[in-house]
Design a protein around this motif. Structure first.
Motif, PDB file in Angstrom:
ATOM      1  N   LYS A 234     -64.084 -27.195  72.736  1.00 18.77           N
ATOM      2  CA  LYS A 234     -63.103 -27.979  73.477  1.00 18.77           C
ATOM      3  C   LYS A 234     -63.788 -29.262  73.926  1.00 18.77           C
TER       4      LYS A 234
ATOM      5  N   THR B  13     -66.534 -21.948  73.289  1.00 17.71           N
ATOM      6  CA  THR B  13     -66.121 -20.567  73.580  1.00 17.71           C
ATOM      7  C   THR B  13     -66.087 -19.773  72.285  1.00 17.71           C
ATOM      8  N   ALA B  14     -66.044 -18.467  72.450  1.00 23.21           N
ATOM      9  CA  ALA B  14     -65.959 -17.614  71.251  1.00 23.21           C
ATOM     10  C   ALA B  14     -64.638 -17.888  70.554  1.00 23.21           C
TER      11      ALA B  14
ATOM     12  N   ALA C 273     -54.327 -29.944  78.347  1.00 20.68           N
ATOM     13  CA  ALA C 273     -54.213 -31.067  79.272  1.00 20.68           C
ATOM     14  C   ALA C 273     -55.508 -31.846  79.374  1.00 20.68           C
ATOM     15  N   PHE C 274     -56.665 -31.152  79.206  1.00 17.75           N
ATOM     16  CA  PHE C 274     -57.964 -31.813  79.412  1.00 17.75           C
ATOM     17  C   PHE C 274     -58.696 -32.219  78.131  1.00 17.75           C
TER      18      PHE C 274
ATOM     19  N   MET D 216     -61.299 -17.293  68.674  1.00 19.74           N
ATOM     20  CA  MET D 216     -60.305 -16.236  68.497  1.00 19.74           C
ATOM     21  C   MET D 216     -59.622 -16.523  67.157  1.00 19.74           C
TER      22      MET D 216
HETATM   23  N1  LIG Z   1     -61.411 -19.804  71.987  1.00 20.35           N
HETATM   24  C1  LIG Z   1     -60.290 -20.130  71.315  1.00 20.35           C
HETATM   25  N2  LIG Z   1     -60.021 -19.514  70.160  1.00 20.35           N
HETATM   26  C2  LIG Z   1     -58.933 -19.834  69.490  1.00 20.35           C
HETATM   27  N3  LIG Z   1     -58.056 -20.767  69.846  1.00 20.35           N
HETATM   28  C3  LIG Z   1     -58.290 -21.408  71.017  1.00 20.35           C
HETATM   29  C4  LIG Z   1     -59.401 -21.140  71.781  1.00 20.35           C
HETATM   30  N4  LIG Z   1     -59.368 -21.936  72.879  1.00 20.35           N
HETATM   31  C5  LIG Z   1     -58.252 -22.646  72.790  1.00 20.35           C
HETATM   32  N5  LIG Z   1     -57.591 -22.381  71.674  1.00 20.35           N
HETATM   33  C6  LIG Z   1     -56.367 -23.002  71.192  1.00 20.35           C
HETATM   34  O1  LIG Z   1     -56.279 -24.301  71.777  1.00 20.35           O
HETATM   35  C7  LIG Z   1     -55.122 -24.449  72.540  1.00 20.35           C
HETATM   36  C8  LIG Z   1     -55.410 -25.321  73.692  1.00 20.35           C
HETATM   37  O2  LIG Z   1     -56.416 -24.724  74.451  1.00 20.35           O
HETATM   38  P1  LIG Z   1     -56.699 -25.159  75.911  1.00 20.35           P
HETATM   39  O3  LIG Z   1     -57.783 -24.352  76.432  1.00 20.35           O
HETATM   40  O4  LIG Z   1     -56.944 -26.681  75.846  1.00 20.35           O
HETATM   41  O5  LIG Z   1     -55.336 -24.832  76.580  1.00 20.35           O
HETATM   42  P2  LIG Z   1     -54.896 -24.958  78.056  1.00 20.35           P
HETATM   43  O6  LIG Z   1     -55.639 -23.919  78.798  1.00 20.35           O
HETATM   44  O7  LIG Z   1     -53.451 -24.948  77.994  1.00 20.35           O
HETATM   45  O8  LIG Z   1     -55.383 -26.393  78.452  1.00 20.35           O
HETATM   46  P3  LIG Z   1     -56.067 -26.871  79.799  1.00 20.35           P
HETATM   47  O9  LIG Z   1     -57.050 -25.872  80.171  1.00 20.35           O
HETATM   48  O10 LIG Z   1     -56.690 -28.196  79.350  1.00 20.35           O
HETATM   49  O11 LIG Z   1     -54.945 -27.028  80.694  1.00 20.35           O
HETATM   50  C9  LIG Z   1     -54.734 -23.039  72.859  1.00 20.35           C
HETATM   51  O12 LIG Z   1     -53.342 -22.947  73.081  1.00 20.35           O
HETATM   52  C10 LIG Z   1     -55.171 -22.237  71.681  1.00 20.35           C
HETATM   53  O13 LIG Z   1     -54.169 -22.261  70.687  1.00 20.35           O
END
Ligand SMILES: Nc1ncnc2c1ncn2[C@@H]1O[C@H](COP(=O)(O)OP(=O)(O)OP(=O)(O)O)[C@@H](O)[C@H]1O
Length: 477
Positions: free
Chosen positions: A421, A465-466, A400-401, A468
């Motif tokens: 991000k 972030t680390a 979303a962000f 995954m």
């Molecule tokens: N540290 C990470 N390692 C691997 N994949 C990641 C990581 N962070 C996010 N992702 C991927 O990015 C997608 C979107 O991450 P995001 O954090 O934006 O999701 P969200 O929490 O749904 O969004 P928001 O926090 O903006 O509402 C995740 O569904 C994941 O597939």
């Protein structure tokens, strides 16, 4: 008595012709064949001491030359241009006068019908003028020659007697001689047997008298030991070289014998004759397929688009092989090649630079990094990095962000695989919120929670972030 031989008017041709049974007129008498030294006129009515010569400036009537005892019109006016000799003895002064006129036909003085030549008293330039002589009306005496008789090689016809006297020469050089009243060789010594075409001389005896008085051969000189006819001669020769053959084995061009037409700078016409001369811009000895400058096998000077030229056209320059190239095209090619070389040369440098940049960072395992308490991974020592320290490789998700990228973080000489991000929006409020979220995230340490590694507060704030590597947990549920 008749004062002319009987003739008829031929109404078809509009001319007076001799009757078939009639004879030729010499002075006041009629004969069946012309006496020695006379030529039959081209209309077969008279015996003439000289064929009609070309009158300078009058092209209506072509001059004539004696061919096998009959006067025949010349194909080219220049071939029968005639000059009258002013004296019997040939001198340098006479040669100077004749050089300018370039006559192949000489008429001896009427009072003393003799061309008396003593080569020892003549310059080389005068002997060259003598070499132009082809037809002589008169007698010709050459005496006291020591060496070459090359000035006789063009001599074709002598209306009177030809005498070679008191001469020491290895060869006679009479390759062109067709007709004379008589030929006398008197005290001629030093002749080489190989250059004395006995068979041909016997054939000539059938046409005119040949007397040999005190003629001797040299069997000892080195010159005669090596004497041989040119390989393209057949039937013997009158001296060395392709010009003095009695007959040619293959091709005859300009009185010389050649193995093939390209050797003679002609194009091949058929198995026995060569065509016209190759173009002046063709390379000598390489031949051609026709008379044009585009027919040359090889060019004498320059080759522009397959045509031999004396100089390259405007905007073109010759290369080291004589090929004309367009300067514009060459400049374009040079720039292209230069650019390519530059790129090729800079590629290893770029690779080297990139590697050095990469190797500045030590690749580490993220888990180890995070386990190490000395690393700045909590809020107290939250790592704030620059844009340059983060490289984004590809998008791995969106929320979303903002958008999440897979990337690398370079920090303290090490390189870490991370998720970056990139947050949407640029307000100062967003920065504060981000710091707040980062503060919370940085404190969370749980196997089910992703660790915050760093924060990048540029125009587009980034949460790092680390990574995954296996992606989103939801994909496995
Ligand atoms: N540290 C990470 N390692 C691997 N994949 C990641 C990581 N962070 C996010 N992702 C991927 O990015 C997608 C979107 O991450 P995001 O954090 O934006 O999701 P969200 O929490 O749904 O969004 P928001 O926090 O903006 O509402 C995740 O569904 C994941 O597939």
């Amino acid at each position: 008595c008749e004062n002319a031989c009987p003739t008829d008017y031929d109404p078809g041709k509009g001319v007076i012709v001799s009757r078939n049974d009639s004879t030729l007129q010499v002075g006041n008498i009629c004969v069946r064949t012309c006496p020695p030294g006379f030529q039959e006129s081209s209309d077969s009515r008279f015996c003439l001491s000289e064929c009609p010569v070309q009158v300078p400036g009058d092209d209506r009537r072509r001059g004539e030359l004696p061919v096998n005892g009959i006067c025949r019109p010349c194909e080219r006016a220049a071939d029968c241009r005639a000059c009258r000799l002013s004296a019997a003895i040939f001198t340098d002064a006479e040669a100077d006068r004749l050089r300018a006129d370039g006559c192949p036909v000489w008429q001896a003085s009427e009072l003393q019908p003799m061309l008396d030549v003593d080569p020892q008293r003549l310059s080389n330039a005068s002997l060259q003028v003598l070499g132009q002589l082809r037809y002589l009306y008169g007698n010709f005496v050459v005496k006291r020659v020591k060496g070459s008789l090359d000035f006789l090689t063009n001599l074709t016809f002598v209306s009177g007697n030809l005498g070679l006297m008191m001469t020491n020469t290895p060869y006679l050089g009479l390759a062109s001689l067709q007709s004379a009243k008589a030929v006398t060789l008197f005290r001629v010594s030093g002749l080489c047997q190989a250059w004395y075409p006995a068979e041909r001389i016997n054939k000539l005896r059938e046409r005119f008298e040949i007397s040999e008085i005190n003629v001797s051969f040299d069997n000892t000189s080195a010159e005669c030991a090596k004497a041989a006819c040119h390989p393209q001669c057949t039937g013997g020769c009158w001296g060395p070289g392709r010009r003095l053959c009695v007959a040619c084995l293959r091709y005859r061009v300009n009185d010389s014998c050649y193995a093939d037409c390209k050797e003679a700078h002609r194009f091949a016409w058929n198995a026995t004759a060569c065509g016209a001369a190759c173009h002046a811009e063709c390379k000598i000895g390489f031949g051609c397929s026709g008379p044009g400058p585009a027919d040359c096998v090889s060019c004498r000077r320059f080759n522009e688009s397959g045509v031999c030229v004396s100089e390259c056209s405007r905007g073109h320059r010759p290369d080291s092989n004589g090929r004309c190239y367009s300067v514009m095209v060459a400049v374009g090619i040079c720039l292209g090649v230069g650019l390519l070389l530059l790129l090729t040369a800079s590629l290893p440098l770029a690779v080297l630079y990139y590697r050095r940049r990469i190797t500045r960072y030590e690749a580490v395992d993220l888990d180890e990094y995070l386990r190490d308490a000395s690393n700045p991974s909590d809020m107290v020592k939250l790592l704030i990095v620059n844009d340059d320290d983060v490289s984004k490789q590809r998008v791995i998700g969106t929320g979303a962000f903002g958008t999440v990228f897979k990337g690398m973080l370079r920090s303290h000489g090490r390189e870490l695989p991370v998720a970056v991000k990139v947050l949407r929006g640029r307000s100062p409020k967003l920065g504060q919120e981000l710091l707040k979220e980062a503060g919370v995230l940085a404190r969370v340490r749980h196997p089910c929670c992703i660790r915050l590694v760093a924060l990048c507060l540029t125009q587009e704030p980034q949460l790092i972030t680390a990574l995954m590597p296996r992606g989103c947990l939801l994909d496995f549920v």
